[in-house]
Write an enzyme that holds these catalytic residues in place. Structure first.
Site, PDB file in Angstrom:
ATOM      1  N   SER A  49      -3.912  -1.573  38.554  1.00  0.00           N
ATOM      2  CA  SER A  49      -2.789  -2.520  38.683  1.00  0.00           C
ATOM      3  C   SER A  49      -3.204  -3.589  39.681  1.00  0.00           C
ATOM      4  O   SER A  49      -4.138  -3.374  40.477  1.00  0.00           O
ATOM      5  CB  SER A  49      -1.569  -1.767  39.221  1.00  0.00           C
ATOM      6  OG  SER A  49      -0.543  -2.663  39.606  1.00  0.00           O
ATOM      7  N   TYR A  63       2.712   4.477  44.698  1.00  0.00           N
ATOM      8  CA  TYR A  63       2.072   3.741  43.596  1.00  0.00           C
ATOM      9  C   TYR A  63       0.860   2.956  44.106  1.00  0.00           C
ATOM     10  O   TYR A  63      -0.228   3.026  43.526  1.00  0.00           O
ATOM     11  CB  TYR A  63       3.106   2.804  42.963  1.00  0.00           C
ATOM     12  CG  TYR A  63       2.664   2.131  41.688  1.00  0.00           C
ATOM     13  CD1 TYR A  63       2.753   2.786  40.459  1.00  0.00           C
ATOM     14  CD2 TYR A  63       2.164   0.839  41.700  1.00  0.00           C
ATOM     15  CE1 TYR A  63       2.353   2.168  39.288  1.00  0.00           C
ATOM     16  CE2 TYR A  63       1.771   0.214  40.532  1.00  0.00           C
ATOM     17  CZ  TYR A  63       1.871   0.879  39.320  1.00  0.00           C
ATOM     18  OH  TYR A  63       1.475   0.267  38.154  1.00  0.00           O
TER      19      TYR A  63
HETATM   20  P1  NAD Z   1       5.219   3.036  29.999  1.00  0.00           P
HETATM   21  O1  NAD Z   1       6.260   3.819  30.724  1.00  0.00           O
HETATM   22  O2  NAD Z   1       5.632   2.178  28.849  1.00  0.00           O
HETATM   23  O3  NAD Z   1       4.061   3.993  29.520  1.00  0.00           O
HETATM   24  C1  NAD Z   1       3.642   5.055  30.314  1.00  0.00           C
HETATM   25  C2  NAD Z   1       3.043   6.082  29.426  1.00  0.00           C
HETATM   26  O4  NAD Z   1       2.657   7.183  30.230  1.00  0.00           O
HETATM   27  C3  NAD Z   1       4.021   6.602  28.356  1.00  0.00           C
HETATM   28  O5  NAD Z   1       3.332   6.762  27.119  1.00  0.00           O
HETATM   29  C4  NAD Z   1       4.438   7.955  28.921  1.00  0.00           C
HETATM   30  O6  NAD Z   1       4.734   8.899  27.909  1.00  0.00           O
HETATM   31  C5  NAD Z   1       3.172   8.353  29.653  1.00  0.00           C
HETATM   32  N1  NAD Z   1       3.404   9.346  30.688  1.00  0.00           N
HETATM   33  C6  NAD Z   1       4.229   9.303  31.751  1.00  0.00           C
HETATM   34  N2  NAD Z   1       4.195  10.470  32.407  1.00  0.00           N
HETATM   35  C7  NAD Z   1       3.311  11.256  31.740  1.00  0.00           C
HETATM   36  C8  NAD Z   1       2.846  12.578  31.917  1.00  0.00           C
HETATM   37  N3  NAD Z   1       3.283  13.352  32.925  1.00  0.00           N
HETATM   38  N4  NAD Z   1       1.960  13.074  31.037  1.00  0.00           N
HETATM   39  C9  NAD Z   1       1.515  12.336  29.982  1.00  0.00           C
HETATM   40  N5  NAD Z   1       1.923  11.064  29.770  1.00  0.00           N
HETATM   41  C10 NAD Z   1       2.814  10.552  30.635  1.00  0.00           C
HETATM   42  O7  NAD Z   1       4.487   2.178  31.138  1.00  0.00           O
HETATM   43  P2  NAD Z   1       3.462   0.960  31.031  1.00  0.00           P
HETATM   44  O8  NAD Z   1       4.146  -0.190  31.666  1.00  0.00           O
HETATM   45  O9  NAD Z   1       2.873   0.834  29.679  1.00  0.00           O
HETATM   46  O10 NAD Z   1       2.331   1.463  32.043  1.00  0.00           O
HETATM   47  C11 NAD Z   1       1.099   2.022  31.635  1.00  0.00           C
HETATM   48  C12 NAD Z   1       0.105   1.969  32.787  1.00  0.00           C
HETATM   49  O11 NAD Z   1      -0.096   0.604  33.191  1.00  0.00           O
HETATM   50  C13 NAD Z   1       0.574   2.724  34.034  1.00  0.00           C
HETATM   51  O12 NAD Z   1      -0.516   3.373  34.640  1.00  0.00           O
HETATM   52  C14 NAD Z   1       1.098   1.604  34.925  1.00  0.00           C
HETATM   53  O13 NAD Z   1       1.022   1.939  36.286  1.00  0.00           O
HETATM   54  C15 NAD Z   1       0.139   0.484  34.569  1.00  0.00           C
HETATM   55  N6  NAD Z   1       0.667  -0.844  34.880  1.00  0.00           N
HETATM   56  C16 NAD Z   1       1.778  -1.339  34.254  1.00  0.00           C
HETATM   57  C17 NAD Z   1       2.237  -2.627  34.583  1.00  0.00           C
HETATM   58  C18 NAD Z   1       3.445  -3.244  33.903  1.00  0.00           C
HETATM   59  O14 NAD Z   1       3.890  -4.336  34.322  1.00  0.00           O
HETATM   60  N7  NAD Z   1       4.006  -2.682  32.857  1.00  0.00           N
HETATM   61  C19 NAD Z   1       1.566  -3.373  35.546  1.00  0.00           C
HETATM   62  C20 NAD Z   1       0.449  -2.819  36.174  1.00  0.00           C
HETATM   63  C21 NAD Z   1      -0.004  -1.559  35.825  1.00  0.00           C
END
Ligand code: NAD
Length: 265
Positions: free
Chosen positions: A147, A160
């Protein structure tokens, strides 16, 4: 001239890939021809259908594997099952992640433990489980989805920010341990991406700030993202498939920011 990246013949595991960025990455890997294992902890009919749809749309092998990434044994079993189902694991994308926002004095200990387990320790376990196969085949690509918060901090996100900085450190260490083995390990650092998770926060923010949707997006959510635009899940997938291609062979131990300029501030 359009550049085509082919990952045909490669087998990929993407953790936390039934929604958002993980699903976007899985789709770009499948579009490039890789076989893909989707993962979450829910094991629903929809989860299995996602895999079937991916296989039908892109003509690749795809499966869904349930594993709770907060549990060490599940993380390691995910890789073993993917190797069984797809015949190997050449590409590992550690994407699963959760968030919790609170001042450190009030930060619930169980939230701290869950964030460290899912956002950081899971990658330690999956990498340890996947590396022997990659070393044996003489090729591998590991991409950790960190991130902008792997490179900078914000208040109220102690767990985080700590987990994502840790993930960047793990990335560099694994890159050094694998540098002579034709295996690369990198981190992609997204800025704000409009995933279902983020979309769901907009109505509340509109109420809290008494602002229009457009103003919430521009002045609240994208306050620190100079482009004033969300990054997309397809752009995350594009960064990942580039790292997984032959173009990425000498790119290792580094971070690729896809954040509209956030970390340039
Ligand atoms: P999201 O909530 O849409 O997806 C998260 C995924 O992780 C889902 O498929 C969920 O089922 C899975 N997950 C959560 N807990 C779990 C567990 N215990 N076991 C197995 N799977 C699990 O979130 P996102 O926004 O797509 O984020 C995905 C990644 O990108 C994360 O690591 C997040 O920190 C990172 N990220 C997101 C953003 C953003 O703005 N959306 C920005 C920076 C980083």
């Amino acid at each position: 001239m359009p550049v085509t990246i082919s990952l045909s013949g490669r087998r990929a595991v993407v953790t936390g890939s039934t929604s958002g960025i993980g699903l976007g990455i899985a789709r770009e890997l499948a579009r490039a021809g890789a076989a893909v294992a989707l993962n979450s902890f829910t094991d629903s009919e929809d989860d299995h259908k996602l895999a079937a749809d991916l296989a039908a749309e892109f003509g690749v092998e795809a499966c869904y594997i349930r594993a709770d990434m907060s549990k060490a044994e599940d993380c390691r079993a995910l890789i073993a099952t993917a190797v069984d189902r797809l015949g190997g694991c050449d590409i590992l994308v550690n994407n699963a992640g959760i968030q919790h926002v609170a001042p450190i004095e009030e930060f619930p200990v169980e939230k701290w433990n869950a964030i460290i387990a899912i956002n950081l320790s899971s990658a330690f376990h999956t990498i340890a489980a996947a590396l022997p196969g990659m070393r044996a085949s003489g090729w591998g690509r590991i991409v950790n989805i960190a991130s902008a918060h792997g490179l900078t901090a914000s208040p109220f996100k102690s767990a985080y920010v700590s987990a994502k900085h840790g993930l960047v450190g793990l990335t560099k260490t694994v890159a050094l341990e694998t540098a002579e083995a034709a295996i690369t390990c990198n981190a992609v650092c997204p800025g704000y991406v409009l995933t279902p998770l983020v979309e769901a926060q907009i109505p509340d923010q509109m109420k809290t700030h008494n602002m229009s949707r457009e103003d919430v997006i521009k002045n609240v959510m994208l306050d620190r993202q100079p482009s004033k635009e969300f990054a997309t899940v397809e752009e995350m997938g594009g960064a990942v498939i580039w790292l997984c291609s032959d173009y990425g062979a000498q790119v290792t131990g580094t971070t690729i920011s896809v954040d509209g300029g956030w970390t340039a501030l």
